[in-house]
Design an enzyme around this catalytic site. Structure first.
Site, PDB file in Angstrom:
ATOM      1  N   TYR A 125      -0.312  -0.127   3.428  1.00  0.00           N
ATOM      2  CA  TYR A 125      -0.122   1.060   2.577  1.00  0.00           C
ATOM      3  C   TYR A 125       1.315   1.062   2.083  1.00  0.00           C
ATOM      4  O   TYR A 125       2.253   0.769   2.840  1.00  0.00           O
ATOM      5  CB  TYR A 125      -0.391   2.340   3.372  1.00  0.00           C
ATOM      6  CG  TYR A 125      -0.025   3.600   2.606  1.00  0.00           C
ATOM      7  CD1 TYR A 125      -0.947   4.206   1.762  1.00  0.00           C
ATOM      8  CD2 TYR A 125       1.248   4.163   2.719  1.00  0.00           C
ATOM      9  CE1 TYR A 125      -0.610   5.346   1.044  1.00  0.00           C
ATOM     10  CE2 TYR A 125       1.591   5.300   2.003  1.00  0.00           C
ATOM     11  CZ  TYR A 125       0.655   5.880   1.168  1.00  0.00           C
ATOM     12  OH  TYR A 125       0.992   7.005   0.449  1.00  0.00           O
ATOM     13  N   GLU A 213       1.440   5.002  -5.791  1.00  0.00           N
ATOM     14  CA  GLU A 213       0.845   4.692  -4.493  1.00  0.00           C
ATOM     15  C   GLU A 213      -0.070   3.478  -4.594  1.00  0.00           C
ATOM     16  O   GLU A 213      -0.923   3.420  -5.480  1.00  0.00           O
ATOM     17  CB  GLU A 213       0.044   5.900  -3.980  1.00  0.00           C
ATOM     18  CG  GLU A 213      -0.617   5.658  -2.634  1.00  0.00           C
ATOM     19  CD  GLU A 213      -1.496   6.815  -2.193  1.00  0.00           C
ATOM     20  OE1 GLU A 213      -1.083   7.555  -1.288  1.00  0.00           O
ATOM     21  OE2 GLU A 213      -2.598   6.989  -2.772  1.00  0.00           O
TER      22      GLU A 213
END
Length: 403
Positions: A125, A213
């Site tokens: 992530y 993101e």
């Protein structure tokens, strides 16, 4: 301004950020052809079909009334066709959309990245956003990427790493290497991760993003580092520098009242409360919302008419507030520094007379330039509008309206 995944990935490519390739489609037939093209061009055995909406949690979300997930793998052209038929035109419900869900108008048919190779694949992530408490950009990253990243942040926050960068500065090489090291990478994948993070930060700055993101950030079996998904938000105030990005705006994904407010240059954000508010100036608007809560109500919106408000913009704002069926009262709180209070008062009167059949209390507090003229206009209008001088008076009237 939020962007769809397929749009964001195309922008990342300008900055040499490797992405999972795909083709956006708005019909099942186009999705089937996209699979064939991807199979031929990239040798992918499978293809991933992804619903394109402005919300996260698509992999766990389902099309309303079915068991179809918002992200699914098709093993051949027929399966891709079927998945696209199930998703397109359906309403995808995720944790972020709420029960209402969002209508899916496009799918992204993307290459399979889980191909065989000498090394294991891994999901990470990584996101970049502004840390307002420090006044710096922050890169947040974790070895635990994928659909359960929210659980990781809640249950094992020690697995979330952060790296800060001063605005106006660049990501230093040692910082990019530190990120790659903390992700547990080595050899070729380490080198590729350093390049990826550096280029991604350049994209974040160059595109004037407020949030970028990547989840998952993927290490392939041959040690490439690629963005499999991408959520991108571009600062609305910077769109004047990015005319091409402005054309990518999908207003169907936005709240209709917020879109309408934009046409009148009103700063409007819809909330879930029962007291509509119209104010001039963001600071006064925030204070007014606090006052509404202290009075026992909940703000139904943030609406800043700005310092150049006139009767027309006030009427437009009034109409937008009235479209919310939850609103039990409207509080108009204007300080006339630049804006003239009598113009605001006239806008309220015009809107009231134009709309008609208004059955909810309207409280108007006007202070500043021509406030006395404004109060006289409202008091002599014959309308069911209550005026207040002090903020405490307005608060009491709000409390009475929502009690």
């Amino acid at each position: 301004m939020n962007l769809h995944e397929y749009q964001a990935k195309e922008l990342l490519k300008r900055y040499n950020v490797p992405v999972q390739e795909g083709i956006a489609c708005n019909t099942p037939g186009a999705a089937e052809e996209a699979y064939k093209q991807i199979h031929t061009q990239y040798g992918s055995k499978f293809a991933v079909v992804k619903a394109q909406i402005h919300a996260g949690g698509r992999g766990k979300g389902k099309i309303a009334g079915t068991e179809q997930r918002g992200v699914a793998v098709g093993k051949n052209a027929e399966e891709v066709l079927q998945i696209a038929q199930n998703i397109l035109g359906g309403t995808l419900v995720t944790l972020q959309t709420g029960p209402a869900g969002k209508l899916v108008k496009k799918v992204l048919v993307a290459q399979d990245v889980y191909y065989d190779g000498p090394n294991p694949v891994k999901e990470f992530y990584l996101s970049i956003l502004l840390d307002r408490t420090k006044g710096q950009h922050v890169i947040m990253y974790s070895t635990e990427g994928g659909m359960n990243i929210e659980d990781v942040a809640h249950d094992t926050p020690e697995k979330i790493f952060k790296e800060w960068v001063y605005p106006g500065g660049m990501l230093m090489p040692f910082q990019a290497r530190k990120i790659a090291f903390n992700l547990g990478l080595s050899g070729e994948s380490f080198k590729n991760a350093v390049k990826f993070v550096t280029n991604l930060y350049n994209a974040y700055v160059g595109l004037d993003c407020s949030m970028l993101e990547i989840n998952p950030l993927f290490k392939t079996s041959d040690d490439k580092i690629i963005a499999v998904d991408c959520k991108m938000n571009v600062d609305d105030n910077a769109l004047m520098r990015h005319a091409d990005i402005g054309t990518l705006r999908d207003v169907s994904e936005e709240d209709p009242t917020e879109v309408e407010a934009g046409h009148y240059n009103l700063n409007f954000v819809k909330l879930d409360g029962n007291v509509g508010c119209m104010v001039n100036g963001a600071g006064l608007a925030m204070a007014t919302m606090d006052m509404i809560k202290l009075s026992g109500g909940e703000p139904a919106n943030f609406l800043d008419v700005g310092g150049t408000a006139n009767a027309q913009t006030v009427e437009a704002g009034f109409r937008i507030i009235m479209k919310d069926p939850k609103v039990k009262a409207i509080l108009i709180n204007i300080f006339g520094g630049i804006v003239r209070c009598d113009r605001v008062a006239q806008g309220v009167i015009d809107a009231y007379q134009s709309i008609g059949n208004i059955n909810i209390p309207i409280i108007v507090r006007l202070q500043g330039t021509n406030a006395d003229v404004a109060k006289k206009l409202i008091d002599e209008s014959g309308l069911k509008v209550e005026s207040a001088i002090e903020l405490s008076e307005a608060a009491a009237l709000v409390n009475k309206a929502v009690a």
